[in-house]
Design an enzyme around this catalytic site. Structure first.
Site, short mmCIF file in Angstrom:
data_model
loop_
_atom_site.label_atom_id
_atom_site.label_comp_id
_atom_site.label_asym_id
_atom_site.label_seq_id
_atom_site.Cartn_x
_atom_site.Cartn_y
_atom_site.Cartn_z
N CYS A 1 0.84 -1.21 0.00
CA CYS A 1 0.00 0.00 0.00
C CYS A 1 0.88 1.26 0.00
CB CYS A 1 -0.98 -0.03 1.17
SG CYS A 1 -2.39 1.10 0.93
N HIS B 1 -3.43 -5.37 1.27
CA HIS B 1 -3.16 -5.72 2.66
C HIS B 1 -3.56 -7.18 2.84
CE1 HIS B 1 -2.31 -1.66 4.03
NE2 HIS B 1 -3.40 -1.23 3.42
#
Length: 492
Positions: A330, A436
Site C-alpha cells: 500500500c 493488505h
C-alpha cells in the site's frame, strides 16, 4: 434475541480486546453463533468487512475468533487519526467526514443512531454479542459524551464485566475508584470483576477479593494468569513502542520492517513471524535483513520525506544493489515509484515528492478511497498463486512495470484489472502491492521466504504455519478463560 455481554476496563490496555476474543472463541466452541462489537474504535489498523466496508483490525480479529464473517455492524464507528487532533470518521464502513473532537462531539446523537442500528441488527442475527469498551469506562470529564462504554451496555441491555491489569499495580484501588465514580445506573450494570495478567499464587489475592466485594457488592469472577507463550495479533501501533525484535528468533532468515511514523495495518507482516526473525528498523538505522518490508502508512508522502531526511532512501537503494528482496505494501508500494503527486496536500504537509524510483510508476492522491475485498492471481517465474487481500487506499498508481496480480475482483493500481508491480534489478527482487493481507496467502509468503533461503542455500519451507498458529492460540486463550473465569452469573 441475543444475549449481550460487555467487557469494560479500568484503563487502556487492561486486556479488554484479548478477553473479548477469548470469550468469543469459547462461546463459538460451545456451538453458539457469536459476534463481537465495539461501538467506536480509534485505530489506523483496519480491515475490510464482508460488505466491503472498513472496520478496526481488533474487531476483525475478534470475528475470526468467533468464526463469524466480519461485518461493519461489529464496529459501526471507526476513527482514523490524521494529525492535528483531526480524525477521519468511518461510519458503517464508509468514509463520512474529517472531524476534530468538538465537531465529532456535536454529532454524537447522530452516531448513536448508527450504533443502535448495529445493535438491533446483531440482536436479530446472533445468540451472543460480546461488546468491548474503550479505554477507561469512567473518564469523568468525558462521561456525558462517552458512546463507547457503559452507555452502550445500557442501550443493549448488557451485563458488564470490569477488567483491570494487576501487572501495573494498584488493581484493587483502580477497581474501587472506577466503581465509585460511575453513575448509579451504570454501576448496576457491573456483574463481576476480572483481574488480568496475574503472576504467582492466587491465594495472596483472596483477602483482596473479599474486601472488594464487601465494598462494592460485586464479586471477582476470575483471574487470568499472565501467559507469555500466547501469540495474538496486536490492536494498534502503540504496541510497537517497545517492540523491536520478535518472531522466530532462531530462524536464519531476517525480515526488516521500516518503522514508519504513521504506520498502518502493521499486522500485515505478522505472517512472517512464524518462520522468520522479525526486526523493526528506524529511519536512521541500517538494513540488516534478507527481506525488507515497506509497510502501509497513513501518509506516504510524509514517510518518503522522512526516509530522505534520515538517509533511509539511500540505504534501500544500496540494499537492492546488493541483491536484497523488497516488498512494499500500500503506502510502502507507492514509495517504490518515481513520483507521488499530492497537489491538495491530502496526505500531509509535504505535498508532491519524488519516490525511490525502483518502479517506473507514478501515484496521484485524491479524495476517493478504494475499500475492497480483492482477489486475483500471481504468475511469475512459472509460479501461479491464487491470492486474496483487502484494499484501503486513496491514491491510484499508473505503473509501466509487470503487474504482480491479475485481478478477478478489486480496484488495484488504478481500476485497470491489475494490482501491484514486480521487477528484478540485478539479483534483487522488488514486489509491490495494494493488497493488505497479501502475506496471509501462504504460497506467496513461502515464495518470498524461499527466495531468501535459496540465496543462503537453505532448503524450502512448504507449510502454512501462520494460520495454524492463530487458531492454536485462540483455542488456548479460550481454554485459559474457561478454566479461570466463572461466567455462570452472566452466561448461565
Amino acid at each position: 434475541m441475543a444475549k449481550f455481554i460487555m467487557v469494560v476496563g479500568t484503563s487502556s490496555n487492561s486486556g479488554k480486546t484479548v478477553l473479548v476474543s477469548g470469550i468469543c472463541r469459547m462461546l463459538s466452541n460451545k456451538g453458539y453463533k457469536v459476534a463481537p462489537f465495539k461501538s467506536q474504535n480509534m485505530s489506523l489498523n483496519s480491515r475490510v468487512s464482508v460488505e466491503d466496508g472498513e472496520i478496526a483490525v481488533a474487531q476483525y480479529t475478534q470475528a475470526m475468533a468467533a468464526r463469524a464473517e466480519p461485518s461493519v455492524h461489529f464496529n459501526p464507528i471507526l476513527l482514523k487519526p490524521k494529525g492535528n487532533f483531526v480524525s477521519q470518521v468511518i461510519v458503517h464502513g464508509n468514509p463520512y467526514e474529517d472531524k476534530d473532537y468538538n465537531e465529532y462531539r456535536s454529532k454524537k446523537d447522530d452516531f448513536l443512531v448508527k450504533i443502535k442500528e448495529s445493535i438491533d441488527y446483531l440482536d436479530k442475527n446472533y445468540d451472543y454479542v460480546v461488546i468491548e469498551g474503550a479505554g477507561s469506562c469512567c473518564e469523568i470529564n468525558l462521561l456525558n459524551d462517552d458512546i463507547a462504554n457503559l452507555k452502550v451496555a445500557e442501550i443493549a441491555g448488557a451485563d458488564a464485566i470490569l477488567v483491570s491489569d494487576i501487572d501495573r499495580g494498584g488493581v484493587f484501588a483502580s477497581i474501587y475508584g472506577t466503581v465509585q465514580l460511575l453513575p448509579e445506573n451504570w454501576k448496576k450494570l457491573l456483574k463481576g470483576f476480572v483481574i488480568n495478567k496475574f503472576r504467582g499464587n492466587i491465594d495472596v489475592l483472596k483477602d483482596g477479593f473479599e474486601k472488594i466485594e464487601e465494598l462494592t457488592n460485586i464479586p471477582v469472577i476470575g483471574t487470568i494468569p499472565y501467559d507469555e507463550t500466547l501469540v495474538l495479533p496486536e490492536e494498534d501501533s502503540q504496541a510497537l513502542d517497545g517492540k523491536r525484535v520478535f518472531g522466530n528468533l532462531k530462524s536464519p532468515i531476517e525480515v526488516n520492517v521500516v518503522k514508519f511514523s504513521k504506520i498502518a495495518n502493521f499486522t500485515d507482516v505478522d505472517p512472517f513471524s512464524s518462520d522468520c526473525l522479525m526486526k523493526y528498523i528506524d529511519f536512521n538505522e541500517n538494513i540488516t535483513g534478507d527481506i525488507l518490508i515497506l509497510p502501509g502508512t497513513r501518509c506516504s508522502t510524509v514517510e518518503m520525506d522522512l526516509m530522505k531526511k534520515y538517509g533511509m532512501d539511500k540505504k534501500i537503494l544500496e540494499f537492492v544493489e546488493n541483491g536484497g528482496i523488497v516488498l512494499g505494501i500500500c503506502g510502502g508500494y507507492q514509495a517504490l515509484g518515481k513520483m507521488l503527486f499530492d497537489e491538495d496536500f491530502s496526505e500531509g504537509d509535504v505535498g508532491t515528492i519524488s519516490g525511490l524510483g525502483l518502479f517506473d510508476m507514478e501515484t496521484t492522491f485524491g479524495n476517493k478511497k478504494a475499500i475492497k475485498n480483492s482477489t486475483g492471481k500471481i504468475s511469475i517465474f512459472n509460479q501461479n498463486f491464487d491470492v486474496s487481500g483487502y484494499e484501503l487506499h486513496e491514491g491510484y498508481s499508473v505503473s509501466n512495470e509487470t503487474p504482480l496480480i491479475s485481478l478477478s475482483k478489486g480496484f488495484g493500481n488504478c481500476g485497470d484489472s491489475y494490482d501491484g508491480s514486480f521487477k528484478m534489478i540485478g539479483d534483487s527482487y522488488i514486489f509491490g502491492t495494494y493488497f493488505h493481507g497479501i502475506l496471509e496467502n501462504f504460497e506467496f509468503r513461502n515464495y518470498l521466504v524461499n527466495l531468501a533461503r535459496s540465496k543462503k542455500n537453505l532448503s524450502k519451507i512448504e507449510d502454512d504455519t501462520y494460520a495454524e498458529l492463530f487458531n492454536e492460540n485462540m483455542d488456548k486463550l479460550s481454554k485459559i478463560i474457561e478454566e479461570n473465569l466463572d461466567f455462570s452469573k452472566i452466561i448461565g
